[in-house]
Design a protein around this motif. Structure first.
Motif, PDB file in Angstrom:
ATOM      1  N   ILE A  77       0.962  -1.262  -0.009  1.00 57.99           N
ATOM      2  CA  ILE A  77       0.003  -0.075  -0.017  1.00 57.99           C
ATOM      3  C   ILE A  77       0.667   1.190   0.078  1.00 57.99           C
ATOM      4  N   CYS A  78       2.012   1.059   0.900  1.00 53.99           N
ATOM      5  CA  CYS A  78       2.751   2.677   1.120  1.00 53.99           C
ATOM      6  C   CYS A  78       3.746   2.814  -0.119  1.00 53.99           C
ATOM      7  N   ALA A  79       4.196   1.639  -0.685  1.00 56.23           N
ATOM      8  CA  ALA A  79       5.478   1.846  -1.623  1.00 56.23           C
ATOM      9  C   ALA A  79       4.883   2.780  -3.014  1.00 56.23           C
ATOM     10  N   PRO A  80       3.647   2.557  -3.399  1.00 51.72           N
ATOM     11  CA  PRO A  80       3.537   3.408  -4.756  1.00 51.72           C
ATOM     12  C   PRO A  80       3.324   4.976  -4.219  1.00 51.72           C
ATOM     13  N   VAL A  81       2.571   5.029  -3.052  1.00 54.01           N
ATOM     14  CA  VAL A  81       2.044   6.294  -2.535  1.00 54.01           C
ATOM     15  C   VAL A  81       3.482   7.244  -2.072  1.00 54.01           C
ATOM     16  N   ALA A  82       4.436   6.501  -1.510  1.00 50.73           N
ATOM     17  CA  ALA A  82       5.535   7.157  -1.318  1.00 50.73           C
ATOM     18  C   ALA A  82       6.559   7.384  -2.253  1.00 50.73           C
ATOM     19  N   ILE A  83       6.653   6.470  -3.221  1.00 44.28           N
ATOM     20  CA  ILE A  83       7.270   7.004  -4.517  1.00 44.28           C
ATOM     21  C   ILE A  83       6.908   7.913  -5.309  1.00 44.28           C
ATOM     22  N   GLY A  84       5.550   7.871  -5.329  1.00 46.07           N
ATOM     23  CA  GLY A  84       4.833   9.129  -5.819  1.00 46.07           C
ATOM     24  C   GLY A  84       5.111  10.495  -4.992  1.00 46.07           C
ATOM     25  N   ALA A  85       5.146  10.415  -4.056  1.00 43.12           N
ATOM     26  CA  ALA A  85       5.462  11.604  -3.108  1.00 43.12           C
ATOM     27  C   ALA A  85       6.645  11.967  -3.458  1.00 43.12           C
TER      28      ALA A  85
END
Length: 284
Positions: A77-85
């Motif tokens: 869940i977190c990896a795509p959001v973190a990389i996008g940020a």
């Protein structure tokens, strides 16, 4: 001489911890006659009681399953959001990212885990209970809390990895007619992929070893849940709840040390994975 002494002290402490955890953790099997197979595949946890074969009941599979479940789900869940940020901070709005988002990310890293756990207990658990199903405690609540906890870690490390991509690669891609999004996706992210993988693994390592926040929201039930919304337990939650109520040298205490040994092994695996990724990046 002082530097050499400091290095030697650090190495000595690391080996001392490794020896202590290993000796205590293995004592469950060579002193208390526990079964490794039962430990890794058993479903019942009651180290103070022996089964019909005279071996302690030390089925740790529910805790191992719970730890892996919340770790991998939170990373997914977190990896795509973190990389996008991280992409937004470094490629799309670097000035805003450096002045506003970077301090916010650093602030989130410094928040104690008990605060995240209390927020999860006060907000996430009631929301799941009132709007979805169940008591609110379970894998889902633990995953949400861990996703928020590891988000700043992965974002910060991902941003550093993206900033490490040479500017000449971006300029060359744009000069060949690629759009900004094509440059980001096909050049920047591809070049920074080892660093991004390292960031995700670091986040997973923190999630796997997190204790207090997960303990507050997961329910601490020693069963393998059939749903994300059923109570479960992790290795760390069982350790934090049980270590203060056992006597050193007894079967219950040795069994907890065995759980700690599993955590130590997983930490070593995460470290080796990071080093292998780093070695591959240097070879490339």
């Amino acid at each position: 001489m002082l530097t050499l002494a400091a290095v030697g002290l650090t190495i000595g402490i690391a080996f001392a911890i490794l020896f202590l955890v290993s000796s205590k953790g293995l004592s469950t099997f060579y002193i208390n006659k526990g079964s490794v197979i039962d430990f890794l595949t058993g479903l019942k946890w009651n180290p103070g009681v022996k089964n019909e074969l005279g071996k302690p009941i030390i089925g740790a599979l529910p805790f191992i399953f719970g730890s892996f479940a919340v770790t991998f789900l939170s990373a997914a869940i977190c990896a795509p959001v973190a990389i996008g940020a991280a992409v937004f901070m470094t490629e799309i709005s670097p000035k805003f990212g450096k002045k506003i988002l970077q301090p916010v990310i650093e602030l989130l890293v410094g928040i104690p885990s008990v605060v995240y756990g209390f927020i999860g207990l006060s907000v996430v658990v009631p929301f799941i209970r009132n709007h979805i199903t169940g008591s609110g405690f379970g894998i889902a609540a633990g995953t949400i809390v861990l996703s928020i906890m590891i988000l700043p870690t992965i974002t910060s490390l991902s941003a550093d990895a993206i900033r490490g991509v040479p500017r000449q690669l971006r300029e060359a891609s744009l000069a060949l007619g690629a759009t900004r999004w094509q440059t980001i996706f096909r050049v920047v992210l591809k070049t920074a992929r080892p660093g991004l993988l390292t960031a995700v693994i670091f986040g997973m390592a923190r999630a796997f070893g997190e204790a207090l926040a997960v303990q507050m929201v997961i329910g601490n039930s020693s069963v393998i849940p059939t749903s994300l919304f059923e109570p479960a337990a992790t290795l760390t939650s069982v350790l934090t709840m049980g270590m203060g109520y056992t006597v050193m040298g007894q079967a219950e205490n040795n069994a907890l040390w065995s759980l700690a040994l599993v955590l130590l092994i997983m930490s070593l695996i995460f470290i080796l994975a990071v080093r292998m990724i780093g070695r591959g990046r240097k070879d490339a």
